[in-house]
Every structure is written in structure tokens, then in C-alpha cells.
Design a protein around this motif. Structure first.
Motif, short mmCIF file in Angstrom:
data_model
loop_
_atom_site.label_atom_id
_atom_site.label_comp_id
_atom_site.label_asym_id
_atom_site.label_seq_id
_atom_site.Cartn_x
_atom_site.Cartn_y
_atom_site.Cartn_z
N HIS A 1 0.80 -1.23 0.00
CA HIS A 1 0.00 0.00 0.00
C HIS A 1 0.83 1.27 0.00
O HIS A 1 0.29 2.35 -0.25
CB HIS A 1 -0.95 -0.01 1.20
N GLY A 2 2.11 1.17 0.29
CA GLY A 2 3.01 2.30 0.16
C GLY A 2 2.62 3.51 0.99
O GLY A 2 2.41 3.42 2.21
N THR A 3 2.49 4.66 0.30
CA THR A 3 2.24 5.94 0.98
C THR A 3 0.94 5.92 1.76
O THR A 3 0.86 6.48 2.86
CB THR A 3 2.22 7.08 -0.06
N GLU A 4 -0.08 5.28 1.21
CA GLU A 4 -1.38 5.23 1.90
C GLU A 4 -1.24 4.58 3.27
O GLU A 4 -1.80 5.07 4.26
CB GLU A 4 -2.38 4.44 1.04
N ALA A 5 -0.49 3.47 3.36
CA ALA A 5 -0.32 2.79 4.64
C ALA A 5 0.54 3.60 5.60
O ALA A 5 0.31 3.60 6.82
CB ALA A 5 0.29 1.41 4.41
N ALA B 1 -2.72 5.01 13.37
CA ALA B 1 -2.13 3.81 13.97
C ALA B 1 -3.18 2.73 14.24
O ALA B 1 -2.94 1.54 13.99
CB ALA B 1 -1.40 4.19 15.26
N ARG B 2 -4.34 3.13 14.73
CA ARG B 2 -5.37 2.13 15.06
C ARG B 2 -5.91 1.45 13.80
O ARG B 2 -6.17 0.25 13.80
CB ARG B 2 -6.51 2.79 15.84
N ARG B 3 -6.04 2.24 12.75
CA ARG B 3 -6.53 1.66 11.49
C ARG B 3 -5.49 0.69 10.91
O ARG B 3 -5.83 -0.37 10.39
CB ARG B 3 -6.84 2.77 10.50
#
Length: 295
Positions: free
Chosen positions: A260-264, A269-271
Motif C-alpha cells: 500500500h506504500g504511501t497510503e499505509a 495507527a489504530r486503522r
């Protein structure tokens, strides 16, 4: 006639398993959460569901079907074949696209749709309809002109896994008539749907043939992606099984970051933690070790 039993040269013998059909009464039940059918198809479905009504129909008893089947099979269809034929026809109408005529369930999905289920909604394997039986029955739809096989069967081969890709069928205009769909209503609904698609995509050159080719290409690509994803997940799962749980969790987190790169990286943190746990459960990697024995 002699009582002596002649031994076969290859030493084969008849097995002790039963060859009786596991599901002699297949039935299709449309799931409650499915979108409502167009009225042109719902009318035909109602006629098929209630064949005892004055305008009710059984596709296997249609004069054209009976004539074309007996043209190559003198005794016609058996009672078991007729029941499967009618159940398949009902499933076709519930999953057909009125513009392209493509039935959006493949052979395996059709088998699952006609199989009885337990109280948890799972297919009962001891009474399941097999994909092989569906394949044999669909040949009758080809012979009677109700459906045609998918185009370009050469593209149906998965060269990586050395297996066939899922197969779909397309209902013909004559097939719609045999299954009880009113021709005038079908043409009107098809033109309206096609007009809406052209307006939505701003492409007035769209026709049923181009939409059908695009659908088959998308279905083939989705099947290939799904198989590659399952193969990669299986390889990753086998590699993780030998690691401690905390190490598995760290590897899964790294895998998500790579995918997922930048999105992740900008995710709360919880998500992100929830995504890691979801992946652990999906890959069946949640194992906290063997509990201590009870004393």
C-alpha cells in the motif's frame, strides 16, 4: 455360459462406492439480499417458479427443446436431467445481463447455487451438485440453441497454473423466448439499458457485442489476478507458519507497507493495526500457541 471369472489384464476392479446422484432434486433459491430483477425477467421467473399456473412453463418440456433433444437422443431427457435443466434455466434468468446475454455465474458457482445448504449457509458436500454435472447439462442448452459457449476458448487456458479459467455462457435471443421472456419487452428493456450505458460513458458506439467482449476480458483478468493472489498468499502463509507469532505480525505489517506504500504510511495507527490483524486472520496466521494442559 461358464461360471469362471475372467481376470482383467490390468487388474482393475469395480469400486465399492455409490454411483447414485448425490443431489437428485437441485433447486435454485435467489438470495434475499440480491437486487430486484428487471420486470421483463421477473415475469419469466414467476412463470418458471409456478409452472402449475395457466401461463407457467417448464423449459425442459418446451416443444422445441423436446424436439431438438430427441433429434440426437431417442429417449429424450431423463426425469433427473429435466429437473436439473429447469433449475439451471431459473438460475440463468436470475443472473443474466439483458444487454449482453452473459450469465454472470460460472460452472462452479452454478453448482454451488443449486446445491442444498445447511443452517449456516454452507454447501452440504454429501448432497452437492458437481461442476462436472453442470458442464454436462449445459451441453443440452447448447444443443437446443438456448445458449452459446464463450468465445475464444483458446484464451480460456491459464498457462501458469496449467488449468482452465472459469467458463461462462451467453443466452441467445431464441433462448430468452424459450425461457419465457417476452420478446418485445426484452428489446425495449435492452435498448433502454444500452442507451443509459452510452450516456453514462459518453460513447455512442457501444453495442452488445463490444460490451460482451469487454465483460469476458474483465472476467478473465479478474480470475488470473485472483489465482495469482491466492498463490502468493499460500506461499507467504507456508513461510510464516514456522515463525513465532510476533515475528508473523511484523512480517504481515511489512507486507502491507510494501503493497500500500504511501497510503499505509499515512494511515492512523489504530486503522493500520486493524488492517494487520485482518490480514493475520485472513491468512490463518493467528496462533497463540498450544494452551497448557488442565490439571
Amino acid at each position: 455360459m461358464t461360471d469362471q471369472i475372467i481376470q482383467r489384464a490390468d487388474n482393475r476392479r469395480r469400486g465399492t462406492h455409490s454411483t447414485v446422484c448425490k443431489c437428485p432434486f437441485p433447486a435454485y433459491h435467489r438470495p434475499a439480499g440480491f437486487k430486484k430483477l428487471p420486470s421483463v425477467l421477473q415475469f419469466a421467473v414467476n412463470r418458471m417458479v409456478s409452472p402449475e399456473r395457466p401461463d407457467g412453463i417448464r423449459p425442459s418440456a418446451h416443444p422445441l427443446v423436446v424436439q431438438r433433444i430427441r433429434a440426437y437422443r431417442r429417449r429424450g431427457m431423463s426425469a433427473m436431467s429435466r429437473r436439473l435443466f429447469d433449475a439451471l434455466a431459473l438460475a440463468f434468468l436470475n443472473h443474466v445481463n439483458i444487454v449482453t446475454g452473459v450469465v454472470t455465474l460460472n460452472y462452479g458457482q452454478l453448482a454451488g447455487a443449486l446445491s442444498p445448504r445447511d443452517e449456516h449457509g454452507e454447501v452440504m458436500e454429501s448432497q452437492a451438485v458437481t461442476a462436472r454435472r453442470i458442464s454436462n447439462a449445459i451441453r443440452l442448452f447448447y444443443r437446443t440453441g438456448i445458449a452459446v459457449p464463450p468465445p475464444d476458448l483458446a484464451d480460456n487456458w491459464d498457462s501458469i497454473n496449467k488449468t482452465r479459467l472459469p467458463r461462462y455462457i451467453t443466452l441467445t435471443d431464441e433462448g430468452f423466448r424459450i425461457l419465457g421472456v417476452r420478446e418485445d419487452d426484452l428489446i425495449q428493456a435492452r435498448e433502454q439499458r444500452l442507451h443509459n450505458l452510452r450516456s453514462e460513458r459518453e460513447d455512442w458506439s457501444l453495442d452488445a457485442e463490444s460490451l460482451r467482449k469487454d465483460w469476458y476480458a474483465d472476467a478473465r483478468m479478474n480470475a488470473l489476478i485472483s489465482r495469482r493472489t491466492r498463490a502468493a498468499d499460500g506461499k507467504f502463509r507456508r513461510r510464516m507458519k514456522s515463525l513465532p507469532f510476533e515475528e508473523r505480525k511484523r512480517e504481515v505489517a511489512s507486507r502491507i507497507l510494501r503493497r500500500h506504500g504511501t497510503e499505509a504510511r499515512h494511515m492512523p495507527a489504530r486503522r493500520f493495526e486493524k488492517m494487520v490483524w485482518d490480514n493475520l486472520y485472513q491468512l490463518d496466521l493467528v496462533d497463540f500457541g498450544t494452551p497448557p494442559p488442565l490439571h
